[in-house]
Design an enzyme around this catalytic site. Structure first.
Site, PDB file in Angstrom:
ATOM      1  N   HIS A 128      52.234  35.147  28.158  1.00 44.91           N
ATOM      2  CA  HIS A 128      53.175  35.208  29.503  1.00 44.91           C
ATOM      3  C   HIS A 128      53.641  33.626  29.974  1.00 44.91           C
ATOM      4  O   HIS A 128      54.674  33.481  30.304  1.00 44.91           O
ATOM      5  CB  HIS A 128      52.839  35.128  30.804  1.00 44.91           C
ATOM      6  CG  HIS A 128      52.453  36.577  30.726  1.00 44.91           C
ATOM      7  ND1 HIS A 128      51.379  37.154  31.599  1.00 44.91           N
ATOM      8  CD2 HIS A 128      52.704  38.397  30.279  1.00 44.91           C
ATOM      9  CE1 HIS A 128      51.216  37.999  31.624  1.00 44.91           C
ATOM     10  NE2 HIS A 128      51.919  39.106  30.614  1.00 44.91           N
ATOM     11  N   ASN A 143      34.258  38.839  37.228  1.00 46.59           N
ATOM     12  CA  ASN A 143      35.473  38.675  38.105  1.00 46.59           C
ATOM     13  C   ASN A 143      35.187  39.394  39.580  1.00 46.59           C
ATOM     14  O   ASN A 143      33.612  40.098  39.164  1.00 46.59           O
ATOM     15  CB  ASN A 143      36.343  40.290  37.640  1.00 46.59           C
ATOM     16  CG  ASN A 143      37.204  40.259  38.575  1.00 46.59           C
ATOM     17  OD1 ASN A 143      37.638  40.755  39.633  1.00 46.59           O
ATOM     18  ND2 ASN A 143      39.198  40.414  37.554  1.00 46.59           N
TER      19      ASN A 143
HETATM   20  P1  NAD Z   1      45.578  38.718  39.136  1.00 46.25           P
HETATM   21  O1  NAD Z   1      46.664  37.984  40.773  1.00 46.25           O
HETATM   22  O2  NAD Z   1      46.254  39.593  39.259  1.00 46.25           O
HETATM   23  O3  NAD Z   1      44.291  39.019  39.439  1.00 46.25           O
HETATM   24  C1  NAD Z   1      43.227  38.389  39.250  1.00 46.25           C
HETATM   25  C2  NAD Z   1      42.235  38.346  39.532  1.00 46.25           C
HETATM   26  O4  NAD Z   1      40.442  37.551  39.691  1.00 46.25           O
HETATM   27  C3  NAD Z   1      41.711  39.590  40.233  1.00 46.25           C
HETATM   28  O5  NAD Z   1      40.899  40.841  39.742  1.00 46.25           O
HETATM   29  C4  NAD Z   1      40.251  38.283  41.338  1.00 46.25           C
HETATM   30  O6  NAD Z   1      39.650  39.879  41.893  1.00 46.25           O
HETATM   31  C5  NAD Z   1      40.012  37.868  39.870  1.00 46.25           C
HETATM   32  N1  NAD Z   1      39.393  36.384  40.395  1.00 46.25           N
HETATM   33  C6  NAD Z   1      39.694  35.920  41.595  1.00 46.25           C
HETATM   34  N2  NAD Z   1      38.921  34.376  41.667  1.00 46.25           N
HETATM   35  C7  NAD Z   1      37.937  34.740  40.245  1.00 46.25           C
HETATM   36  C8  NAD Z   1      37.576  33.936  40.281  1.00 46.25           C
HETATM   37  N3  NAD Z   1      36.721  32.786  41.181  1.00 46.25           N
HETATM   38  N4  NAD Z   1      36.514  34.485  39.103  1.00 46.25           N
HETATM   39  C9  NAD Z   1      36.708  35.138  38.286  1.00 46.25           C
HETATM   40  N5  NAD Z   1      37.694  36.507  38.827  1.00 46.25           N
HETATM   41  C10 NAD Z   1      38.605  35.589  39.607  1.00 46.25           C
HETATM   42  O7  NAD Z   1      46.092  38.406  38.111  1.00 46.25           O
HETATM   43  P2  NAD Z   1      46.481  38.731  36.798  1.00 46.25           P
HETATM   44  O8  NAD Z   1      45.762  40.316  36.339  1.00 46.25           O
HETATM   45  O9  NAD Z   1      45.920  37.532  35.908  1.00 46.25           O
HETATM   46  O10 NAD Z   1      47.898  38.499  36.556  1.00 46.25           O
HETATM   47  C11 NAD Z   1      48.928  38.419  37.299  1.00 46.25           C
HETATM   48  C12 NAD Z   1      50.131  37.454  36.386  1.00 46.25           C
HETATM   49  O11 NAD Z   1      50.023  36.684  37.157  1.00 46.25           O
HETATM   50  C13 NAD Z   1      49.592  36.895  34.819  1.00 46.25           C
HETATM   51  O12 NAD Z   1      50.312  37.460  34.164  1.00 46.25           O
HETATM   52  C14 NAD Z   1      49.504  35.299  35.553  1.00 46.25           C
HETATM   53  O13 NAD Z   1      50.773  34.712  33.887  1.00 46.25           O
HETATM   54  C15 NAD Z   1      50.354  34.930  37.132  1.00 46.25           C
HETATM   55  N6  NAD Z   1      49.873  34.010  37.739  1.00 46.25           N
HETATM   56  C16 NAD Z   1      49.335  33.174  36.452  1.00 46.25           C
HETATM   57  C17 NAD Z   1      48.885  31.755  36.992  1.00 46.25           C
HETATM   58  C18 NAD Z   1      47.935  30.896  36.452  1.00 46.25           C
HETATM   59  O14 NAD Z   1      48.615  30.634  35.731  1.00 46.25           O
HETATM   60  N7  NAD Z   1      47.093  29.880  36.935  1.00 46.25           N
HETATM   61  C19 NAD Z   1      48.063  32.263  38.786  1.00 46.25           C
HETATM   62  C20 NAD Z   1      48.872  33.466  39.523  1.00 46.25           C
HETATM   63  C21 NAD Z   1      49.671  34.123  38.756  1.00 46.25           C
END
Ligand code: NAD
Length: 245
Positions: free
Chosen positions: A118, A214
């Site tokens: 992304h 997760n």
């Molecule tokens: P999502 O928010 O849909 O899911 C996050 C997942 O992480 C959840 O299933 C949650 O249970 C899990 N989680 C939370 N804390 C955790 C931990 N400490 N250890 C393990 N698992 C944990 O995120 P997604 O599936 O990546 O999709 C969201 C989209 O948003 C992505 O495409 C991304 O581009 C974007 N995004 C990116 C960032 C970043 O770059 N850090 C942050 C937020 C969203």
């Protein structure tokens, strides 16, 4: 503990590991998920702020959210889970990281083969001429938004907005890695954002062992996951590194 030992043995026997990561791996780095209680989507409607047509129509408004997100990303440091993936690459077990994250933390942790499905929020791109420039702290002081030096258009972070295509190169490389890996570790992703969420299914169909970490169960857990570790990846991945050292 027995399962983590078994997974370490499988990694030792098979090698060829690919990690597929999502927002959860960066929570302990200080970046909340977008969907959670403190997430960006609580305050900013994604239709209004994360769609490419909204950006093109009103870049000034979207840059209010982008500035906030950039400040969070600039302060973040790799988590123990990021560091462990970097270690696994150095040890020769991990072949690639396919990440949905845009925070650049896998690079900062030292991983070399990172596929950013992304895009990357640490770069800016001109939506018109596609010229790229680094997104540094100084950019945050440019109001109402930074412009392309060549064509004067509003620059945007080099990330995939809703309504935009996945970068072609990332898609091809991710599919190749997914097809040929022997172990896939899915980390901190809800598995609901497509087409990214197809990637682990490709690996499973080619015979890869699927390991998932997760804090919650996901659509992968009951369908393709062989070993599920409930909790933070920063707990489990360093244990795997220790067992393989
Ligand atoms: P999502 O928010 O849909 O899911 C996050 C997942 O992480 C959840 O299933 C949650 O249970 C899990 N989680 C939370 N804390 C955790 C931990 N400490 N250890 C393990 N698992 C944990 O995120 P997604 O599936 O990546 O999709 C969201 C989209 O948003 C992505 O495409 C991304 O581009 C974007 N995004 C990116 C960032 C970043 O770059 N850090 C942050 C937020 C969203």
């Amino acid at each position: 503990m027995e399962d983590i030992k078994r997974v370490a043995e499988i990694i030792k026997e098979r090698g060829n590991v690919v990690a597929f990561t999502g927002a959860g791996i960066s929570v302990e780095s200080g970046i909340p998920t977008f969907r959670g209680a403190q997430g960006l989507w609580e305050r900013y409607d994604p239709d209004e702020y994360a769609h490419i047509s909204s950006f093109l129509r009103n870049p000034e408004k979207v840059w209010m959210m982008l500035r906030e997100m950039a400040q969070v990303i600039f302060q973040a440091k790799p988590s123990p889970a990021h560091e462990a993936l970097s270690e696994l690459e150095k040890m020769g077990y991990l072949r690639a990281v396919i990440t949905q994250n845009v925070d650049g933390l896998h690079h900062l942790a030292g991983n070399k083969n990172v596929i950013e499905y992304h895009g990357n929020h640490r770069w800016l791109v001109c939506p018109s001429c596609r010229e790229k420039t680094p997104f540094t702290q100084d950019v945050l002081g440019i109001y109402p938004y930074p412009r392309c030096e060549r064509c004067e258009r509003a620059l945007k972070p080099d990330v995939v907005f809703f309504g935009e295509n996945i970068p072609f190169d990332a898609m091809i490389r991710a599919n190749e890695e997914a097809k040929s890996c022997k172990v896939m570790i899915i980390i901190g992703t809800s598995g609901v954002v497509y087409p990214a969420a197809e990637i682990p299914y490709i690996s499973k169909s080619q015979g890869a062992v699927i390991v998932e970490m997760n804090i919650e169960r996901t659509p992968f857990t009951n369908s393709i996951t062989d070993y599920f570790f409930p909790g933070s990846a920063s707990t489990y991945l360093p244990q795997i590194v220790r067992l393989l050292s």
